[in-house]
Design a protein around this motif. Sequence first.
Motif, PDB file in Angstrom:
ATOM      1  N   TRP A 150      -1.318  -5.422  -3.444  1.00  0.00           N
ATOM      2  CA  TRP A 150      -1.089  -4.752  -2.175  1.00  0.00           C
ATOM      3  C   TRP A 150      -0.081  -3.627  -2.316  1.00  0.00           C
ATOM      4  O   TRP A 150       0.621  -3.269  -1.389  1.00  0.00           O
ATOM      5  N   CYS A 161     -10.776  -3.398   5.187  1.00  0.00           N
ATOM      6  CA  CYS A 161      -9.527  -2.735   4.777  1.00  0.00           C
ATOM      7  C   CYS A 161      -9.463  -1.332   5.373  1.00  0.00           C
ATOM      8  O   CYS A 161     -10.359  -0.516   5.151  1.00  0.00           O
ATOM      9  N   GLU A 203      -4.229  -2.093   5.640  1.00  0.00           N
ATOM     10  CA  GLU A 203      -4.283  -3.383   6.321  1.00  0.00           C
ATOM     11  C   GLU A 203      -5.648  -4.035   6.152  1.00  0.00           C
ATOM     12  O   GLU A 203      -6.682  -3.372   6.285  1.00  0.00           O
ATOM     13  N   SER A 256      -1.063  -6.799   4.940  1.00  0.00           N
ATOM     14  CA  SER A 256      -0.869  -5.355   5.053  1.00  0.00           C
ATOM     15  C   SER A 256       0.270  -4.940   4.141  1.00  0.00           C
ATOM     16  O   SER A 256       1.089  -5.762   3.715  1.00  0.00           O
ATOM     17  N   GLN A 276       2.750  -1.100   3.323  1.00  0.00           N
ATOM     18  CA  GLN A 276       2.984   0.268   3.738  1.00  0.00           C
ATOM     19  C   GLN A 276       4.006   0.936   2.836  1.00  0.00           C
ATOM     20  O   GLN A 276       4.770   0.281   2.122  1.00  0.00           O
TER      21      GLN A 276
END
Length: 314
Positions: free
Chosen positions: A196, A226, A267, A274, A276
């Motif tokens: 991720w 996704c 996400e 998720s 970022q």
Amino acid sequence: MNLYSFVLMALMGVPGSGAKVQISWTGDVTAGFSTTFTCSSSCSPNCIYTWLLKDRTVKGSTLTWTPDGRENTVDLQCTVLNPETGGFSSTISTVEIKNPLSVQVSPPNTVPFLKQALDLVCHQDKSGDLQEPSNPIWFKDGQKVTLRNNMQLLQNNLTLHFDTPLPSDAGFYQCETSLRQTRVLSLGYLLSFDLWNVTISGPDTVFLDRLYQFTCLSSCILNDDCTVKWHFKSGFPIGTYFSVHRNVLKWTPSRPGTFQNFTCIAENAAAGRSAQTTKMVEVKGTPLSGSQTGQLGGLPTMILSLGLLMLFHS
């Protein structure tokens, strides 16, 4: 092949000029293949056609262009000038580019692990009449790969082999080779040992009145499960051009001495996961002078700025 007329209509220029402009082309636009674009309008004979593509201008009602794979979309503008009345009209089309070249992990769907042998392959889509790529050049994060003790090039450089991948081997890998006498840069593969991990590619410093591209890269493959979203925590980007297409953001800044934060969120709603990341970009430079504007190809300043503003507000 289907006829694509991916057109943004924009009537501009002197009121009453009345010329509608349309850009059209046949088939897919593919890296390594040439495509001829046609600009048509209701302008009277002897009108002057001018194309704007990546800060390059070309005269004439047709434009032939071979993409090199460095972008997945480009903005193509055609402006028609009536020399008798001084009126002009313009339109911009966003052209999507297919790339037959990509970097893939081998065997397919392999999950990379540290200290476990891994192959990255410079792969070509078999559709079309392209020959097998040979002796490609490998890049990591935009820089040519320097082989280390745990790395080898195999099969005429088509395979980048890792005996025992290390954390420092993580990065965004691409290959470049000749396809139909055109050097093409492949789609990339984000090698990450954290499934991720998310990163944003693009410059840390930008200058006024230039178009820049930022791409959100993640091991989460974009599909219905996704998704990628962009957030602007420090305020919306200020510029003469701005567009977002899935994980690709394009921006032409217009305010010097400022900083812009881009936040990308990947996400997977189904998995409830998720990740970022945020990239801060500094804006430098001064607005183009009249003489510098001419270096963009000689289009009148009003045509260029109106075209960008029309797209920005659409």
